[in-house]
Design a protein around this motif. Structure first.
Motif, short mmCIF file in Angstrom:
data_model
loop_
_atom_site.label_atom_id
_atom_site.label_comp_id
_atom_site.label_asym_id
_atom_site.label_seq_id
_atom_site.Cartn_x
_atom_site.Cartn_y
_atom_site.Cartn_z
N PRO A 103 48.77 -82.49 49.48
CA PRO A 103 49.00 -82.20 50.90
C PRO A 103 47.68 -82.21 51.67
CG PRO A 103 49.89 -80.46 49.46
CD PRO A 103 48.96 -81.30 48.64
N VAL A 104 47.67 -82.88 52.81
CA VAL A 104 46.53 -82.87 53.72
C VAL A 104 47.04 -82.25 55.02
CG1 VAL A 104 44.85 -84.24 54.97
CG2 VAL A 104 45.52 -84.90 52.65
N LEU A 105 46.51 -81.08 55.37
CA LEU A 105 47.08 -80.29 56.46
C LEU A 105 46.52 -80.69 57.81
CD1 LEU A 105 47.71 -78.67 53.85
CD2 LEU A 105 47.56 -76.60 55.23
N ALA A 106 47.43 -80.88 58.77
CA ALA A 106 47.06 -81.21 60.14
C ALA A 106 47.40 -80.05 61.07
CB ALA A 106 47.80 -82.47 60.60
N ASP A 107 46.52 -79.76 62.00
CA ASP A 107 46.71 -78.62 62.89
C ASP A 107 47.83 -78.89 63.89
OD1 ASP A 107 46.26 -76.05 63.73
OD2 ASP A 107 44.29 -76.44 64.61
N ALA A 108 48.23 -77.84 64.58
CA ALA A 108 49.33 -77.92 65.54
C ALA A 108 48.83 -78.22 66.94
CB ALA A 108 50.11 -76.59 65.54
N SER A 330 39.56 -77.77 60.62
CA SER A 330 39.80 -76.56 61.39
C SER A 330 41.29 -76.44 61.73
CB SER A 330 38.99 -76.60 62.69
OG SER A 330 39.35 -75.53 63.53
N LEU A 331 41.86 -75.28 61.48
CA LEU A 331 43.27 -75.05 61.76
C LEU A 331 43.42 -73.85 62.69
CD1 LEU A 331 44.73 -75.61 58.17
CD2 LEU A 331 44.65 -77.23 60.06
N ASP A 332 42.59 -73.81 63.71
CA ASP A 332 42.55 -72.66 64.62
C ASP A 332 43.86 -72.46 65.36
OD1 ASP A 332 39.95 -72.32 63.84
OD2 ASP A 332 39.06 -73.25 65.62
N VAL A 333 44.48 -73.55 65.78
CA VAL A 333 45.73 -73.42 66.55
C VAL A 333 46.83 -72.84 65.67
CG1 VAL A 333 47.50 -74.65 67.87
CG2 VAL A 333 45.10 -75.32 68.08
N THR A 334 46.94 -73.37 64.46
CA THR A 334 47.94 -72.86 63.51
C THR A 334 47.73 -71.38 63.25
OG1 THR A 334 48.32 -74.98 62.43
CG2 THR A 334 48.77 -73.00 61.13
N GLU A 335 46.48 -70.98 63.04
CA GLU A 335 46.20 -69.57 62.76
C GLU A 335 46.58 -68.69 63.94
OE1 GLU A 335 42.19 -69.20 61.37
OE2 GLU A 335 42.51 -70.62 59.71
N ARG A 336 46.29 -69.15 65.15
CA ARG A 336 46.67 -68.35 66.33
C ARG A 336 48.19 -68.21 66.42
NH1 ARG A 336 48.33 -69.02 71.73
NH2 ARG A 336 47.88 -67.12 72.91
N ILE A 337 48.91 -69.29 66.16
CA ILE A 337 50.38 -69.23 66.21
C ILE A 337 50.89 -68.19 65.22
CG2 ILE A 337 52.50 -70.50 65.72
CD1 ILE A 337 51.05 -73.02 66.79
N HIS A 338 50.40 -68.26 63.99
CA HIS A 338 50.92 -67.35 62.96
C HIS A 338 50.51 -65.90 63.21
CE1 HIS A 338 52.53 -70.14 59.75
NE2 HIS A 338 52.07 -70.97 60.67
#
Length: 367
Positions: A103-108, A330-338
């Motif tokens: 899996p290669v994770l893409a931010d939201a 960087s997955l900053d948007v995903t982290e803020r959502i969660h």
């Protein structure tokens, strides 16, 4: 109390139809791979708009078997990469990893909370073979840009349609937008069974045939096993129940849209960010997600007001212990959502009075 979800109340609206459907299965005396499943597969394929529907044991198996079938057909191999949204339920990622894929994770996207299609091309490597989009919360994640990227790089576009049964992109339903799609009929879904159940939809004859083989121990002919398969077959009772639900799915989704519109119109709480909706967008609102920096405080306040809210999901996948070895930027948007997401009560069983109570409770929240 306005429950976040009351399945007993939801099912009670059509209890007699469900009873008759289950009684038919009992009278037929055939419980696995029978007439009810065949009928559901035909009806659901027609509804989604694909040539094939293959019923399986659950939504995770549906996604897992898509990629397993791709590998059995020589279209993918272990170590290949799949780009997948970081903002998703863990099942999307487990299905990839279980097959030895990466899996290669893409931010939201911060507006839609779906995968940010602007990031996808930068994540592609020589090992990338597929993009999985997840129609999270009941909202369509597909964009023309994603389709163009997949065509340009010859990538298989797989849909996780666990939360968006009945949603559309233009005139095409989610589940018919890519190479194949996995569907979950967990009881809480827009189209829910009375237990675990899932399905795969596709227009690819070879893929459908391979999934049918893999779901049945890897066998086309009794006691002959050409592939290392598994036991993942939707049973006749679940198929019969889903046939009833399918008849009412569009009606139920319209009610969900009415509830969401009432929330959009009525909530005027400065501490809350409501979901942004484009004018032409269709959303079937499996979840109505709001964002609030004081999420836990708001949730407690709503409970005091007699409104139950839930969190989807408190820990993002990349921060789970099972996901620490996979690549992401960087997955900053995903982290803020969660860290800020809160789901308000949603479902076709909600009355107008229930909805107004939710709106009033949110608006009374002291900042």
């Amino acid at each position: 109390m306005v429950d976040y979800l009351n399945l007993a109340r939801r099912v009670a609206r059509r209890q007699e139809e469900y009873k008759r459907a289950v009684e038919q299965v009992i009278e037929q005396g055939w419980f696995i791979l029978g007439r009810q499943l065949l009928a559901f597969e035909e009806e659901y394929a027609q509804y989604i708009g694909t040539k094939h529907c293959v019923g399986v044991g659950n939504g995770l198996d549906a996604l897992t078997l898509i990629y397993r079938a791709c590998m059995e057909l020589g279209r993918m191999e272990e170590g290949d990469e799949v780009i997948v949204p970081a903002n998703t339920y863990i099942a999307s990622i487990l299905a990839i990893a279980e097959n030895g894929l990466v899996p290669v994770l893409a931010d939201a996207n911060p507006v839609t909370m779906q995968v940010d299609d602007r990031q996808l091309e930068s994540l592609i490597t020589k090992r990338t073979r597929s993009v999985m989009i997840v129609h999270l919360y009941g909202r369509c994640a597909y964009t023309k840009h994603i389709e163009d990227i997949c065509k340009k790089h010859q990538l298989l576009l797989v849909e996780d349609n666990a939360q968006a049964q009945g949603c559309r992109y233009g005139n095409i339903r989610t589940g018919a937008l890519g190479y194949a799609a996995g569907h979950s009929f967990y009881p809480t879904k827009n189209l829910g069974a009375m237990g675990d159940a899932g399905a795969i939809t596709t227009n690819d004859d070879q893929l459908a045939d391979m999934v049918r083989t893999l779901r049945n121990y890897g066998s086309k002919k009794k006691y002959v096993f050409e592939h290392l398969g598994r036991n993942s077959r939707m049973d006749e009772i679940q198929a019969a129940v889903l046939r009833v639900g399918l008849q009412h799915l569009d009606e139920d989704n319209r009610r969900r849209q009415e509830v969401a519109q009432s929330y959009n119109d009525g909530i005027c709480q400065r501490a809350v960010q409501k979901p942004a909706i484009a004018p032409q967008e269709e959303n079937v609102w499996h979840i109505y997600p709001i964002l609030c920096d004081l999420r836990d405080k708001l949730r407690g306040f709503l409970a005091q007001q007699g409104v139950e809210a839930q969190v989807h999901y408190p820990i993002p996948p990349h921060q789970q212990g099972c996901c620490t070895n996979w690549r992401y930027e960087s997955l900053d948007v995903t982290e803020r959502i969660h860290h800020t997401e809160l789901s308000l009560p949603m479902g076709p069983e909600l009355t107008d009075e229930d909805v107004m109570r939710v709106v009033e409770a949110v608006n009374k929240f002291p900042q």
